[in-house]
Design an enzyme around this catalytic site. Structure first.
Site, PDB file in Angstrom:
ATOM      1  N   GLY A  51       0.779  -1.231   0.000  1.00 33.41           N
ATOM      2  CA  GLY A  51       0.000   0.000   0.000  1.00 33.41           C
ATOM      3  C   GLY A  51       0.807   1.275   0.000  1.00 33.41           C
ATOM      4  N   TYR A 234     -17.088   4.448   9.218  1.00 32.92           N
ATOM      5  CA  TYR A 234     -15.658   4.732   9.173  1.00 32.92           C
ATOM      6  C   TYR A 234     -15.304   5.932  10.069  1.00 32.92           C
ATOM      7  CZ  TYR A 234     -10.880   4.700   7.579  1.00 32.92           C
ATOM      8  OH  TYR A 234      -9.510   4.612   7.563  1.00 32.92           O
TER       9      TYR A 234
END
Length: 396
Positions: A51, A234
């Protein structure tokens, strides 16, 4: 062995060494194609194998010609069983770095532990002396606390009430409703302990006390905010509380580093397909819609494009680093553009199993997911017998 993707839920159980190598080479070639950039010269990346952490390491090394040390916790292969993708990524990175005459060494172990911190400090002292950039990009679901010995597990839950909304199974394309029960106080505390800023602060304090931070050293951690449609699960959920803690920690780290002229920042990045985000309900559907819009507008970025823009346009362009009112670097600016989010919100209402193939980019999502594990990349012969036993030369 012939290596094929084997799925279990939202995870791939296998990784392809040649595919992971190609994925790393593609990112390196992208950075090289943009020419050299001003940047750091000696870099520590904590969470360096996948990532944004991997992209940060590639950008530092192949964009700014930096020496890099990478810390990660990855599984090597055993005969007949593949390594984790991060292991193969790191092996490929080191191979390419060494071929280009760049210093690159790695440490494989629990970055939360005191032992790995000390091992890293010892390596910096022996090989580099001091470092001028520390990237903190850990994405672990669990943390064994180095002081208390307690094992903490993070959870993905809303806070206050049950969350219900659309999600998609990106393997099948089936759009359905998902409900997640709210977190309790222990869930919130544990998630903050795992994913908040405490460990980042511990790293920086240890590095500073060991005198391995160069004058003016900078440290960057990565965060995410996202749109209204995902905020209940989130940004306003347990993960969001951890991100709030991470972001507030930047201020205390900056205070600590002021004696050496150093500074801590949090970069808020774009939503991208990662192993972690794939397991978060709602996020795959949001990303599928977002990708369709951003690709059509010519503003789509992957990890490597994001990190190049962060380094070249924000961190090392010779000007003051631009931040928002909470001192965060907003490299999610294209994602959060009003016109982009307005289109996402409109498409969200239309999203069904039947409409998603035309209004979203589920194919692009699946492709990016497979690429994470080294599958589906051009130039790789997936039919050939492949040696799964790949070493990282700097790890003994």
């Amino acid at each position: 062995m012939i290596i094929e993707p084997r799925m279990r839920g939202f995870i791939c159980l296998t990784a392809h060494p040649d595919g992971c190598s190609q994925n790393v080479k593609n990112q390196i070639n992208y950075i090289k194609s943009k020419g050299s950039i001003s940047g750091p010269k000696k870099v520590l990346v904590i969470g360096a194998s996948t990532g944004f952490g991997l992209a940060s390491r590639i950008t530092s090394a192949f964009g700014a010609n930096a020496a890099t040390i990478g810390v990660f916790f990855e599984k090597p292969a055993t005969e007949g069983k593949t390594a984790s993708p991060g292991w193969y990524n790191s092996a490929a990175f080191e191979k390419e770095a060494n071929a280009s005459g760049l210093y690159a060494k790695s440490i494989n172990g629990d970055a939360f532990s005191n032992e790995i911190k000390q091992q890293t400090i010892d390596l910096i002292k022996s090989d580099l002396g001091q470092i001028d950039l520390v990237i903190y990009s850990l994405a672990s679901p669990v943390r064994l606390h180095p002081t208390t010995g307690v094992l903490h597990r993070s959870v993905l839950k809303p806070i206050g009430s049950t969350f219900t909304n659309k999600t998609v199974d990106f393997h099948t394309g089936n759009v359905s409703q998902v409900s997640i029960e709210p977190a309790n106080d222990d869930d919130i505390t544990n998630t903050i302990t795992v994913m908040g800023g405490e460990d980042w602060s511990m790293w920086m304090e240890e590095l500073k006390n060991a005198n391995v931070l160069a004058p003016g050293a900078m440290t960057i951690a990565y965060s995410y905010i996202g749109p209204a449609v995902t905020e209940a699960v989130y940004r306003k959920g347990t993960i969001g509380r951890a991100k709030d803690h991470l972001e507030s920690t930047a201020f205390s780290i900056s205070d600590s580093l002021s004696s050496i002229g150093g500074k801590a920042y949090v970069s808020v990045n774009k939503a991208l397909v990662t192993q972690a985000s794939s397991a978060i309900p709602v996020i795959p559907l949001y990303i599928s819609l977002l990708y369709k819009i951003m690709k059509a507008d010519g503003i789509h970025e992957g990890c490597i494009e994001q990190m190049l823009r962060l380094f070249s346009d924000r961190l090392y362009n010779g000007n003051a680093i631009p931040t928002d009112d909470q001192n965060r670097i907003r490299i999610d600016d294209w994602e959060m553009r009003e016109d982009v989010q307005k289109q996402v919100a409109s498409l969200w209402l239309e999203a069904t199993t039947e409409t998603l193939p035309s209004i979203g980019d589920l194919a692009g999502y699946k492709q990016d997911f497979l690429n994470l594990f080294g599958f589906g990349l051009e130039g790789v012969d997936y039919e050939k017998d492949t040696n799964e036993l790949v070493e990282i030369l700097s790890i003994k």
